[in-house]
Write an enzyme that holds these catalytic residues in place. Sequence first.
Site, PDB file in Angstrom:
ATOM      1  N   PRO A 177     -17.870 -28.224 -35.217  1.00 53.56           N
ATOM      2  CG  PRO A 177     -18.216 -29.688 -37.012  1.00 53.56           C
ATOM      3  CD  PRO A 177     -17.740 -28.421 -36.812  1.00 53.56           C
TER       4      PRO A 177
ATOM      5  CD  GLU B 160     -16.533 -30.876 -46.878  1.00 49.70           C
ATOM      6  OE1 GLU B 160     -17.649 -31.184 -47.407  1.00 49.70           O
ATOM      7  OE2 GLU B 160     -15.870 -31.492 -45.968  1.00 49.70           O
TER       8      GLU B 160
ATOM      9  NE  ARG C  28     -32.872 -19.140 -20.190  1.00 49.27           N
ATOM     10  CZ  ARG C  28     -32.672 -19.529 -19.019  1.00 49.27           C
ATOM     11  NH1 ARG C  28     -31.444 -19.386 -18.970  1.00 49.27           N
ATOM     12  NH2 ARG C  28     -33.522 -19.704 -18.121  1.00 49.27           N
TER      13      ARG C  28
ATOM     14  CG  ASP D 145     -31.945 -19.161 -14.381  1.00 48.23           C
ATOM     15  OD1 ASP D 145     -32.458 -20.140 -14.432  1.00 48.23           O
ATOM     16  OD2 ASP D 145     -31.598 -18.413 -15.482  1.00 48.23           O
TER      17      ASP D 145
HETATM   18  N1  JCZ Z   1     -21.659 -28.717 -32.770  1.00 46.60           N
HETATM   19  C1  JCZ Z   1     -21.639 -28.801 -34.072  1.00 46.60           C
HETATM   20  C2  JCZ Z   1     -21.321 -27.531 -35.072  1.00 46.60           C
HETATM   21  C3  JCZ Z   1     -21.489 -28.094 -36.425  1.00 46.60           C
HETATM   22  C4  JCZ Z   1     -21.118 -27.432 -37.408  1.00 46.60           C
HETATM   23  C5  JCZ Z   1     -20.582 -26.068 -37.581  1.00 46.60           C
HETATM   24  C6  JCZ Z   1     -20.172 -25.551 -38.810  1.00 46.60           C
HETATM   25  C7  JCZ Z   1     -20.198 -26.487 -39.955  1.00 46.60           C
HETATM   26  C8  JCZ Z   1     -20.143 -26.153 -41.247  1.00 46.60           C
HETATM   27  C9  JCZ Z   1     -20.429 -27.213 -42.229  1.00 46.60           C
HETATM   28  N2  JCZ Z   1     -20.926 -27.938 -41.118  1.00 46.60           N
HETATM   29  C10 JCZ Z   1     -20.813 -27.613 -39.889  1.00 46.60           C
HETATM   30  C11 JCZ Z   1     -21.343 -28.247 -38.818  1.00 46.60           C
HETATM   31  N3  JCZ Z   1     -21.865 -29.323 -36.192  1.00 46.60           N
HETATM   32  N4  JCZ Z   1     -22.059 -29.687 -34.933  1.00 46.60           N
END
Ligand code: JCZ
Length: 238
Positions: free
Chosen positions: A88, A115, A152, A167
């Site tokens: 994330p 997690e 792509r 593109d």
């Molecule tokens: N951009 C984004 C990546 C993720 C993500 C990536 C890996 C895991 C593992 C457990 N929850 C996760 C969430 N959420 N949003």
Amino acid sequence: MRIDVLTVLPGLFDCFLKEGVIGKAISSGKVEVKVHNIRDFTTDKHRVVDDVPYGGGPGMVLKPEPIFRAYDELTKEGEKPYVLLTEPWGEKFNQEMAVELSKKPRLMIICGRYEGVDERVKSLVDREVSIGDYVLTGGELPAMVIMDAVLRLIPGVLGNLESLRADSFSDRGLLGYPNYTRPAEFRGMKVPEVLLSGHHKKIESWRKEQSLRKTLERRPEIIENLKRKGLLTKEELE
Ligand SMILES: Nc1cc(-c2ccc3cc[nH]c3c2)n[nH]1
């Protein structure tokens, strides 16, 4: 290009790898995508892939051993892959990164769950990548988003017609121009005259102007970024 995906939920990729442009690119052999179940690289009877976090706290963490075993097994032969971990809070994925990754001969994408992965897995990783500032339940959807945007761009994947598309807009991160198809008028809404003119030069410049205008209105930082990099032509700047 070859992509190896490591995941505890391989089934999530089934439709993605069968359907559409990506499905055709794989079935035609233009690209190779192999999805590996991390559980297949465990050595215990219960095929355990996760464990409780040291120091306490909620949830489970993906163990390092099965992931390292998978990496070792999959990198015994051939070119070393460029390894991505979807997170994330990783580096924000964008078209520029898609273009860069599309030039790598081999990628490996490690998908977290629960997690996340044990921190030591990151010693295998070249890039931690986020597809946006929101938290999903796992790294599989981000992996599919990244693969879609990257594959792509591989020559021959989009087929001849599409690959001739302008593109250069999306590759520079510019927003697309408006698209219309028949009928020429629908519920009082008309297709812009220029698109019916058959005048290709005028159509091309109208589309470029629409793309630049939309980008300036909605994402001015993209224009500033291109200006700074000298990636806008003189007439585009006018
Ligand atoms: N951009 C984004 C990546 C993720 C993500 C990536 C890996 C895991 C593992 C457990 N929850 C996760 C969430 N959420 N949003």
